[in-house]
Write a protein that holds these residues in place. Structure first.
Motif, PDB file in Angstrom:
ATOM      1  N   VAL A  17      -1.872   6.264   3.476  1.00 18.51           N
ATOM      2  CA  VAL A  17      -2.594   7.231   2.649  1.00 18.51           C
ATOM      3  C   VAL A  17      -2.570   6.711   1.222  1.00 18.51           C
ATOM      4  CG1 VAL A  17      -2.645   9.581   1.751  1.00 18.51           C
ATOM      5  CG2 VAL A  17      -1.963   9.177   4.124  1.00 18.51           C
ATOM      6  N   VAL A  18      -3.739   6.669   0.596  1.00 18.98           N
ATOM      7  CA  VAL A  18      -3.848   6.266  -0.802  1.00 18.98           C
ATOM      8  C   VAL A  18      -4.049   7.533  -1.630  1.00 18.98           C
ATOM      9  CG1 VAL A  18      -5.098   4.888  -2.493  1.00 18.98           C
ATOM     10  CG2 VAL A  18      -4.871   4.064  -0.126  1.00 18.98           C
ATOM     11  N   LYS A  19      -3.147   7.764  -2.542  1.00 15.21           N
ATOM     12  CA  LYS A  19      -3.206   8.965  -3.376  1.00 15.21           C
ATOM     13  C   LYS A  19      -3.578   8.577  -4.796  1.00 15.21           C
ATOM     14  CE  LYS A  19      -0.572  13.179  -4.356  1.00 15.21           C
ATOM     15  NZ  LYS A  19       0.642  13.940  -3.981  1.00 15.21           N
ATOM     16  N   ARG A  20      -4.727   9.090  -5.248  1.00 19.16           N
ATOM     17  CA  ARG A  20      -5.194   8.852  -6.621  1.00 19.16           C
ATOM     18  C   ARG A  20      -5.077  10.157  -7.392  1.00 19.16           C
ATOM     19  NH1 ARG A  20      -8.564   5.801  -3.366  1.00 19.16           N
ATOM     20  NH2 ARG A  20      -8.615   3.570  -3.902  1.00 19.16           N
ATOM     21  N   TYR A  21      -4.430  10.092  -8.525  1.00 18.26           N
ATOM     22  CA  TYR A  21      -4.160  11.298  -9.299  1.00 18.26           C
ATOM     23  C   TYR A  21      -5.317  11.587 -10.251  1.00 18.26           C
ATOM     24  CZ  TYR A  21       0.500  10.798  -7.430  1.00 18.26           C
ATOM     25  OH  TYR A  21       1.562  10.696  -6.559  1.00 18.26           O
ATOM     26  N   THR A  22      -5.764  12.821 -10.257  1.00 20.08           N
ATOM     27  CA  THR A  22      -6.802  13.252 -11.187  1.00 20.08           C
ATOM     28  C   THR A  22      -6.199  13.927 -12.418  1.00 20.08           C
ATOM     29  OG1 THR A  22      -7.024  15.333  -9.967  1.00 20.08           O
ATOM     30  CG2 THR A  22      -8.489  13.521  -9.335  1.00 20.08           C
ATOM     31  N   SER A  23      -4.908  14.234 -12.325  1.00 20.32           N
ATOM     32  CA  SER A  23      -4.179  14.822 -13.444  1.00 20.32           C
ATOM     33  C   SER A  23      -2.755  14.312 -13.369  1.00 20.32           C
ATOM     34  CB  SER A  23      -4.208  16.354 -13.347  1.00 20.32           C
ATOM     35  OG  SER A  23      -3.358  16.942 -14.300  1.00 20.32           O
ATOM     36  N   TRP A  24      -2.221  13.890 -14.492  1.00 20.30           N
ATOM     37  CA  TRP A  24      -0.855  13.352 -14.458  1.00 20.30           C
ATOM     38  C   TRP A  24      -0.104  13.580 -15.765  1.00 20.30           C
ATOM     39  CZ3 TRP A  24      -5.385  10.567 -14.111  1.00 20.30           C
ATOM     40  CH2 TRP A  24      -5.690   9.695 -15.157  1.00 20.30           C
ATOM     41  N   GLU A  25      -0.494  14.616 -16.487  1.00 17.59           N
ATOM     42  CA  GLU A  25       0.178  14.874 -17.763  1.00 17.59           C
ATOM     43  C   GLU A  25       1.612  15.352 -17.587  1.00 17.59           C
ATOM     44  OE1 GLU A  25      -2.022  18.680 -16.656  1.00 17.59           O
ATOM     45  OE2 GLU A  25      -2.498  16.535 -16.725  1.00 17.59           O
ATOM     46  N   ARG A  26       1.957  15.851 -16.411  1.00 17.31           N
ATOM     47  CA  ARG A  26       3.324  16.297 -16.154  1.00 17.31           C
ATOM     48  C   ARG A  26       4.159  15.230 -15.444  1.00 17.31           C
ATOM     49  NH1 ARG A  26       4.003  19.720 -12.668  1.00 17.31           N
ATOM     50  NH2 ARG A  26       2.008  19.510 -11.601  1.00 17.31           N
ATOM     51  N   GLY A  27       3.617  14.009 -15.404  1.00 18.01           N
ATOM     52  CA  GLY A  27       4.371  12.923 -14.799  1.00 18.01           C
ATOM     53  C   GLY A  27       4.381  12.941 -13.283  1.00 18.01           C
ATOM     54  N   GLU A  28       3.337  13.503 -12.676  1.00 16.93           N
ATOM     55  CA  GLU A  28       3.301  13.644 -11.215  1.00 16.93           C
ATOM     56  C   GLU A  28       3.482  12.331 -10.460  1.00 16.93           C
ATOM     57  OE1 GLU A  28       0.601  17.076 -12.715  1.00 16.93           O
ATOM     58  OE2 GLU A  28       1.172  15.043 -13.326  1.00 16.93           O
ATOM     59  N   PRO A  29       2.781  11.246 -10.832  1.00 19.73           N
ATOM     60  CA  PRO A  29       2.976   9.995 -10.079  1.00 19.73           C
ATOM     61  C   PRO A  29       4.405   9.469 -10.168  1.00 19.73           C
ATOM     62  CG  PRO A  29       0.983   9.900 -11.432  1.00 19.73           C
ATOM     63  CD  PRO A  29       1.743  11.101 -11.868  1.00 19.73           C
ATOM     64  N   LEU A  30       5.002   9.561 -11.343  1.00 23.35           N
ATOM     65  CA  LEU A  30       6.374   9.083 -11.513  1.00 23.35           C
ATOM     66  C   LEU A  30       7.347   9.911 -10.680  1.00 23.35           C
ATOM     67  CD1 LEU A  30       6.335   8.544 -15.380  1.00 23.35           C
ATOM     68  CD2 LEU A  30       6.237   6.767 -13.628  1.00 23.35           C
ATOM     69  N   ARG A  31       7.141  11.221 -10.684  1.00 22.93           N
ATOM     70  CA  ARG A  31       8.002  12.094  -9.889  1.00 22.93           C
ATOM     71  C   ARG A  31       7.888  11.765  -8.400  1.00 22.93           C
ATOM     72  NH1 ARG A  31      10.106  16.659 -12.253  1.00 22.93           N
ATOM     73  NH2 ARG A  31       9.430  17.111 -14.386  1.00 22.93           N
ATOM     74  N   GLU A  32       6.662  11.599  -7.949  1.00 19.92           N
ATOM     75  CA  GLU A  32       6.463  11.364  -6.516  1.00 19.92           C
ATOM     76  C   GLU A  32       7.025  10.018  -6.084  1.00 19.92           C
ATOM     77  OE1 GLU A  32       3.570  12.647  -3.061  1.00 19.92           O
ATOM     78  OE2 GLU A  32       2.618  12.448  -5.024  1.00 19.92           O
ATOM     79  N   TRP A  33       6.761   8.984  -6.856  1.00 20.70           N
ATOM     80  CA  TRP A  33       7.267   7.654  -6.502  1.00 20.70           C
ATOM     81  C   TRP A  33       8.797   7.632  -6.509  1.00 20.70           C
ATOM     82  CZ3 TRP A  33       5.378   3.663  -4.096  1.00 20.70           C
ATOM     83  CH2 TRP A  33       6.047   2.421  -4.149  1.00 20.70           C
ATOM     84  N   ALA A  34       9.399   8.268  -7.507  1.00 21.20           N
ATOM     85  CA  ALA A  34      10.862   8.314  -7.577  1.00 21.20           C
ATOM     86  C   ALA A  34      11.438   9.041  -6.361  1.00 21.20           C
ATOM     87  CB  ALA A  34      11.305   8.995  -8.870  1.00 21.20           C
ATOM     88  N   ALA A  35      10.833  10.166  -5.991  1.00 21.78           N
ATOM     89  CA  ALA A  35      11.334  10.936  -4.854  1.00 21.78           C
ATOM     90  C   ALA A  35      11.167  10.173  -3.551  1.00 21.78           C
ATOM     91  CB  ALA A  35      10.613  12.279  -4.774  1.00 21.78           C
ATOM     92  N   LEU A  36       9.998   9.577  -3.342  1.00 24.69           N
ATOM     93  CA  LEU A  36       9.764   8.847  -2.096  1.00 24.69           C
ATOM     94  C   LEU A  36      10.700   7.652  -1.970  1.00 24.69           C
ATOM     95  CD1 LEU A  36       5.849   8.899  -1.851  1.00 24.69           C
ATOM     96  CD2 LEU A  36       7.487  10.329  -0.616  1.00 24.69           C
TER      97      LEU A  36
END
Length: 272
Positions: A17-36
């Protein structure tokens, strides 16, 4: 507890699954990558496996393994599904506290929930004239004015890694293996276990199907003190959603007609 927010686009391929973020001002990609990444080491198989990331791209992108199954949202959750959900949560919450201490705190956590729910109540939202709804509002305001919500902002127990989002769409049921996996970690972070359980039990997505919260909690090992904290967090979260369900409320467009009345019943049940 943000209603109607969409922060990404998913591209489903055969194995990834390729996830492209349309909003990331709250650091969503960083949070998700760190958790995974943490989950791949300490609880492999509980969540998608992180494969690639372009966290500084515009937009940020994460590539992860594609898991089989269907989301729990909209389901009349069976006993088997509920038990599998509890197994997944127990495993998640067994990640060593010293590991979790290195994780950023979740943005949606007890203090934020208490503050926001009180703000919504102070606005005296238009919830209609139904007597049951008005009774629930009065009871909720009285509870918010007590010291019970303030006692929830200090966690006496070790933190856990949490989704910080109780949507049942984040629980992926694999009927072939009889197991539940957890997806969508963009809000994740270090959090209070009782708060996380309250989120799962009382997220507004429960109105799309059925999840017996009491049955779920039977399969979670809780001390008497934890059980009371979970109960109070359920009150807080149910009340927060209730206050967003007026005619102009942010949660109203995403839920079926009659949801405010159903939520009023829930609030009164939990506060009784």
């Amino acid at each position: 507890m943000t209603a109607g927010r969409c922060t990404h686009i998913l591209d489903f391929r055969d194995d990834v699954v390729v996830k492209r973020y349309t909003s990331w001002e709250r650091g969503e990609p960083l949070r998700e990558w760190a958790a995974l990444t943490l989950l791949a080491e300490h609880a492999p198989g509980l969540a998608p496996t992180p494969l690639e990331a372009a966290l500084n791209a515009h937009p940020p992108v994460i590539v992860m393994s594609r898991l089989p199954g269907r989301t729990l949202r909209g389901e009349q959750a069976t006993g088997e599904q509920i038990k599998a959900m509890a197994t997944a949560l127990n495993r998640l919450h067994q990640i060593p506290p010293e590991v979790v201490e290195g994780v950023e705190p979740a943005a949606w956590r007890p203090a934020a929930a208490v503050d926001k729910t009180r703000v919504w109540a102070d606005k005296q939202p238009d919830l209609g004239n139904n007597p049951l709804v008005q009774e629930a509002f009065r009871a909720g305001v009285a509870w918010l004015a007590s010291n019970a919500p303030d006692q929830l902002t200090t966690n006496p127990l070790p933190p856990v890694l949490g989704l910080a989002d109780g949507s049942h769409a984040n629980y992926l049921w694999d009927e072939h293996e009889g197991r539940m996996r957890l997806i969508d970690w963009e809000d994740s972070g270090r959090n209070d276990r009782a708060f996380e359980l309250g989120e799962v039990c009382e997220h507004i997505s429960r109105v799309d199907g059925a999840l017996d919260a009491e049955q779920l909690l039977v399969h979670i090992d809780l001390t008497p003190g934890e059980a009371q904290r979970v109960r109070d967090f359920r009150r807080l979260i149910a009340l927060g959603w209730f206050l967003q369900l007026g005619p102009d409320g942010p949660a109203t467009p995403h839920n079926p007609v009659g949801t405010v009345e159903r939520q009023a019943e829930r609030v009164l049940e939990l506060l009784s």
